[in-house]
Design an enzyme around this catalytic site. Structure first.
Site, mmCIF file in Angstrom:
data_model
loop_
_atom_site.group_PDB
_atom_site.id
_atom_site.type_symbol
_atom_site.label_atom_id
_atom_site.label_comp_id
_atom_site.label_asym_id
_atom_site.label_seq_id
_atom_site.Cartn_x
_atom_site.Cartn_y
_atom_site.Cartn_z
ATOM 1 N N GLU A 72 4.887 -5.236 8.684
ATOM 2 C CA GLU A 72 3.493 -5.096 8.204
ATOM 3 C C GLU A 72 2.926 -6.421 7.690
ATOM 4 O O GLU A 72 1.712 -6.590 7.619
ATOM 5 C CB GLU A 72 3.430 -4.085 7.048
ATOM 6 C CG GLU A 72 3.621 -2.647 7.468
ATOM 7 C CD GLU A 72 3.539 -1.680 6.289
ATOM 8 O OE1 GLU A 72 3.397 -0.491 6.540
ATOM 9 O OE2 GLU A 72 3.614 -2.104 5.118
ATOM 10 N N HIS A 111 10.825 -3.682 3.328
ATOM 11 C CA HIS A 111 11.222 -2.274 3.226
ATOM 12 C C HIS A 111 11.565 -1.713 4.599
ATOM 13 O O HIS A 111 11.056 -2.183 5.610
ATOM 14 C CB HIS A 111 10.153 -1.420 2.535
ATOM 15 C CG HIS A 111 8.834 -1.263 3.246
ATOM 16 N ND1 HIS A 111 8.007 -2.313 3.571
ATOM 17 C CD2 HIS A 111 8.186 -0.152 3.678
ATOM 18 C CE1 HIS A 111 6.905 -1.862 4.144
ATOM 19 N NE2 HIS A 111 7.001 -0.543 4.242
ATOM 20 N N HIS A 139 0.839 -1.213 0.000
ATOM 21 C CA HIS A 139 0.000 0.000 0.000
ATOM 22 C C HIS A 139 0.877 1.267 0.000
ATOM 23 O O HIS A 139 0.539 2.269 0.621
ATOM 24 C CB HIS A 139 -1.016 -0.021 1.150
ATOM 25 C CG HIS A 139 -0.429 -0.090 2.532
ATOM 26 N ND1 HIS A 139 -0.936 -0.894 3.514
ATOM 27 C CD2 HIS A 139 0.607 0.560 3.099
ATOM 28 C CE1 HIS A 139 -0.234 -0.741 4.628
ATOM 29 N NE2 HIS A 139 0.712 0.155 4.391
ATOM 30 N N HIS A 174 -1.887 5.160 9.301
ATOM 31 C CA HIS A 174 -0.575 5.807 9.413
ATOM 32 C C HIS A 174 -0.733 7.133 10.162
ATOM 33 O O HIS A 174 -0.506 8.203 9.599
ATOM 34 C CB HIS A 174 0.034 6.019 8.030
ATOM 35 C CG HIS A 174 0.222 4.737 7.259
ATOM 36 N ND1 HIS A 174 -0.817 4.092 6.632
ATOM 37 C CD2 HIS A 174 1.319 3.976 7.054
ATOM 38 C CE1 HIS A 174 -0.356 2.982 6.060
ATOM 39 N NE2 HIS A 174 0.931 2.894 6.296
HETATM 40 FE FE LIG Z 1 2.138 1.082 5.658
#
Ligand SMILES: [Fe+2]
Length: 311
Positions: free
Chosen positions: A240, A193, A12, A59
């Protein structure tokens, strides 16, 4: 009875949303990413779910950093698009399914998963970017969406095992909903990431591919990965991927992987995407395999033939 027909995972990355919003999807850098979702959009258009449950993380948009629920289920009738600092994304308001969401809340909480219920909640790129990747950019989202926000922002996030078991509880909840609804579950975020620190920019494709393989064939093994292992292998934000295990837990044990796409990089992230379908059960499955009509249909076809001969 409602049932879960398939699960989808998707990154995302906010920059994907910005590329869509700023009409940059045909630039060579982005074309590579968006081309990978063309078949997914076709699959989605054919699958036509009645409802999607989207597992994502907020977020600091809906909850700020003052309150961070571990699992927050959206039970509202609609979810406005959050302003993440440059105005809300120009995408349709997300319409919910309060009846199914409340049913899931009741079933899952009584199964001892203590969800936070959100009767009012804005949704950010964590939810809207995967919708764009799977549905394109329609005027209205084609079906109601139930958001499930998971804390992967502040330590400790829930364990992969907890997420997998929550997925199972969601499956049980959906399957006890009396209305005939076909549901698709999204697991979003990942893949490898790391946004900040000494290892910023880390990508581990070997780990990502192994995770995708495990997701299809042996998700139980993935539930044993600790947060430390996930972060060491996939970067701090790679954690995540515990959210993907909610999606996987909501599916049957055996699934068919119908599509996979992986590319590096999008912004500073590895993009991983997979579509898993629950297998068709019983006579329907046998019929689908042999391409012969199921017994009931066969009888109807025979009757039709008789009718044609007689008339
Ligand atoms: Fe995220």
């Amino acid at each position: 009875m409602a049932r879960i027909v398939a699960g989808v995972t998707s990154s995302h990355v906010p920059a994907i949303g910005a590329a869509i919003d700023n009409h940059r999807t045909s630039e060579p850098y982005w074309q590579r990413v968006f081309e990978g979702f063309e078949r997914s959009k076709e699959w989605m258009a054919k699958t036509r779910p009645d409802v999607c449950i989207v597992v994502y993380n907020d977020h600091a948009s809906a909850f700020s950093v003052e309150m961070i629920p571990t699992f927050a289920l959206g039970t509202a009738a609609e979810f406005p698009i959050a302003d993440e600092g440059w105005g809300p994304r120009p995408v349709p308001v997300v319409k919910g399914h309060p009846e199914l969401a409340s049913h899931i809340a009741q079933s899952v909480i009584l199964d001892e998963f203590d969800l936070t219920l959100c009767n009012k909640m804005e949704v950010d790129h964590g939810l809207t970017v995967p919708l764009n990747l799977m549905f394109g950019s329609p005027k209205e989202w084609p079906c109601p969406i139930i958001p499930l926000a998971v804390n992967v922002v502040q330590f400790p996030p829930p364990t992969g095992n907890r997420c997998f078991n929550l997925g199972k509880a969601i499956k049980k909840a959906v399957e006890s909903y009396p209305q005939d609804l076909r549901v698709v579950v999204f697991g979003t975020g990942g893949m490898s990431h790391q946004i900040s620190g000494q290892r910023a920019g880390l990508i581990n494709s070997k780990f990502d591919h192994a995770f995708l393989d495990g997701l299809t064939k042996n998700p139980k093994k993935l539930t044993r990965l600790s947060h430390l292992e996930l972060m060491r292998e996939a970067g701090a934000e790679g954690v995540e991927m515990v959210m993907w295990l909610i999606m996987r837990g909501a599916l049957d044990e055996k699934v068919d992987e119908v599509y996979r796409f992986y590319t590096v990089p999008a912004s500073n992230t590895a993009v991983g995407h997979i579509i898993l379908e629950n297998r068709i059960k019983g006579a329907k499955k046998a019929a689908a395999k042999s391409k012969k009509p199921a017994p009931k249909l066969k009888r109807a076809a025979a009757l039709q033939k008789v009718h044609r001969v007689r008339s």
